[in-house]
Design an enzyme around this catalytic site. Sequence first.
Site, short mmCIF file in Angstrom:
data_model
loop_
_atom_site.label_atom_id
_atom_site.label_comp_id
_atom_site.label_asym_id
_atom_site.label_seq_id
_atom_site.Cartn_x
_atom_site.Cartn_y
_atom_site.Cartn_z
N HIS A 22 1.07 5.27 0.80
CA HIS A 22 0.45 6.28 1.66
C HIS A 22 0.47 7.65 0.97
O HIS A 22 1.50 8.03 0.40
CB HIS A 22 1.24 6.45 2.96
CG HIS A 22 1.26 5.27 3.87
ND1 HIS A 22 0.52 5.22 5.03
CD2 HIS A 22 1.95 4.11 3.84
CE1 HIS A 22 0.76 4.08 5.67
NE2 HIS A 22 1.62 3.38 4.96
N HIS B 225 0.84 -1.20 0.00
CA HIS B 225 0.00 0.00 0.00
C HIS B 225 0.87 1.24 0.00
O HIS B 225 1.87 1.33 0.71
CB HIS B 225 -0.94 0.02 1.22
CG HIS B 225 -0.24 -0.22 2.52
ND1 HIS B 225 0.12 -1.48 2.94
CD2 HIS B 225 0.16 0.64 3.49
CE1 HIS B 225 0.73 -1.39 4.11
NE2 HIS B 225 0.77 -0.11 4.47
P1 AMP Z 1 1.97 0.30 7.27
O1 AMP Z 1 2.65 0.59 8.56
O2 AMP Z 1 2.65 0.97 6.10
O3 AMP Z 1 1.78 -1.19 7.06
O4 AMP Z 1 0.57 1.00 7.35
C1 AMP Z 1 -0.62 0.33 7.58
C2 AMP Z 1 -1.69 1.39 7.66
O5 AMP Z 1 -2.95 0.76 7.58
C3 AMP Z 1 -1.67 2.18 8.98
O6 AMP Z 1 -1.51 3.57 8.67
C4 AMP Z 1 -3.02 1.86 9.60
O7 AMP Z 1 -3.58 2.98 10.26
C5 AMP Z 1 -3.85 1.47 8.40
N1 AMP Z 1 -4.98 0.58 8.67
C6 AMP Z 1 -5.01 -0.52 9.45
N2 AMP Z 1 -6.22 -1.10 9.43
C7 AMP Z 1 -6.99 -0.34 8.59
C8 AMP Z 1 -8.34 -0.42 8.14
N3 AMP Z 1 -9.16 -1.41 8.54
N4 AMP Z 1 -8.78 0.54 7.29
C9 AMP Z 1 -7.96 1.54 6.89
N5 AMP Z 1 -6.67 1.65 7.26
C10 AMP Z 1 -6.18 0.74 8.11
#
Ligand code: AMP
Length: 144
Positions: free
Chosen positions: A102, A100
């Site tokens: 950001h 993903h």
């Molecule tokens: P990363 O640390 O790059 O893996 O980021 C994962 C991101 O996913 C974090 O910013 C979380 O806040 C976000 N996240 C986790 N669960 C959900 C969800 N159900 N819907 C939207 N974002 C999420």
Amino acid sequence: MAADCIFCSIVDGSIPSRTVYEDSETLAFLDANPLAPGHTLVIPREHYARLDDLDASLAGSVLETLHELVEPVESAVEADGSTVAFNNGPAAGQEIDHVHGHIIPRFDGDGGGPIHAVAGSPPELEESELDSIAESITDSHDGE
Ligand code: AMP
Ligand code: ZN
């Protein structure tokens, strides 16, 4: 679809999301724990763990969606800029193993740091080490 993957569950609709964009290959939705108002995630619909697991075409589609959304995300929250980045692998802080990107809106004086702040202590590298690293990257990539 990977079992126990939150983002695959968002793709299949079994977990809700505030979806802001979708097409045949990608999906974008608001981050549930935003670092700034408008914090948005862009994912491929198909499950891959890391950016380098995507083929070039799908990587291009993810980048197209990021590119498409930067301006709407920034203007929705009247941001002054944005940090656009991937945490690629657990060592880089990736917590959800569905790749993903950001988009984090940034505001003048928001107190956050630049991308340069994410790594630990910068290494001190000799010219010969820089040459050797550059050569190793050049020799191992798939591109023309
Ligand atoms: P990363 O640390 O790059 O893996 O980021 C994962 C991101 O996913 C974090 O910013 C979380 O806040 C976000 N996240 C986790 N669960 C959900 C969800 N159900 N819907 C939207 N974002 C999420
Ligand atoms: Zn997944």
